[in-house]
Scaffold this active site. Sequence first.
Site, PDB file in Angstrom:
ATOM      1  N   ASP A  44       5.388 -29.177   2.205  1.00  0.00           N
ATOM      2  CA  ASP A  44       5.142 -27.824   1.725  1.00  0.00           C
ATOM      3  C   ASP A  44       6.429 -27.035   1.821  1.00  0.00           C
ATOM      4  OD1 ASP A  44       4.773 -26.025   4.440  1.00  0.00           O
ATOM      5  OD2 ASP A  44       3.890 -28.004   4.698  1.00  0.00           O
ATOM      6  N   ASP A  67      -3.246 -19.891   4.411  1.00  0.00           N
ATOM      7  CA  ASP A  67      -2.567 -20.169   5.671  1.00  0.00           C
ATOM      8  C   ASP A  67      -3.037 -19.152   6.711  1.00  0.00           C
ATOM      9  OD1 ASP A  67      -0.746 -20.312   7.777  1.00  0.00           O
ATOM     10  OD2 ASP A  67       0.975 -20.685   6.499  1.00  0.00           O
ATOM     11  N   GLU A  94      -2.901 -18.393  10.674  1.00  0.00           N
ATOM     12  CA  GLU A  94      -2.217 -18.770  11.900  1.00  0.00           C
ATOM     13  C   GLU A  94      -1.795 -17.541  12.682  1.00  0.00           C
ATOM     14  OE1 GLU A  94       2.192 -19.736  11.254  1.00  0.00           O
ATOM     15  OE2 GLU A  94       1.253 -20.575   9.437  1.00  0.00           O
TER      16      GLU A  94
END
Length: 259
Positions: free
Chosen positions: A48, A137, A139
């Site tokens: 990625d 994403d 996190e």
Amino acid sequence: MARDRNPLPPRARARAALMVSVAAAVLGCAALAALPGAAAADKPLGHDVSSHQKNVDWGSAKGLGASFVYVKATESTTYRNPYFGQQYDGARQAGLVRGAYHFAVPDQSPGRVQADFFVRNGGGWSADGWTLPPAVDLEHNPYGKDAKGGSGDTCYGLKPAEMTAWIAGFSDEVRLRTGRRPVIYTTAGWWNACTGHSRAFAAAHPLWLARYASTPGALPAGWSYWTFWQYENGSGSLPGDQNLFNGTSEQLRRFAAGR
């Protein structure tokens, strides 16, 4: 990692050798026994990227064994990756299966609003067999404080019920706009802490697990397997972070096509 007595065909043995070199650089020789060469060779290698990688040499990445890539498209509702076009389109032209991801900042705006921004700026999906589902994403807050100036550095100052509502809103909007539920990128620690061990998303959302170790380890609550595993952060053979797909190359293409 590769075994001398492994009855793999030459192409698979070459792939196993590539995985040995990647794993050796990432894990060190002592950890290789926990990552069998034949098993890793059977799983497509990918990576990625974001603006940190700038203009990627996609031919080189393909030559090093990359089968797929996720490209950062957006963050919150204010940031668009300036290299997205070169990265996303270049990956496809080189023959990689590619997809886009959004970096969530849940204290900045509702999930539906960020999903709308994401889809409008590269986070779409097509059932062409070359486009991975959109990904989100989730996190640890890299900015250290929540939008109100509080110490929300882990969960953005949100309670578990608020976080799961944010994720549900993001997912519903992506599903409405693209026809696919998003892949969820996270760690077991963050997910369990910030969603209160929620099991509500596992059935419909593929897991992209982040764990920099020789094995995937414990999974976030609800999931019994990972679809992608980001096993190394930033210093492998491919540009960006190193990933595996939990299946075969044919299964990767079917997953991309929504079958």
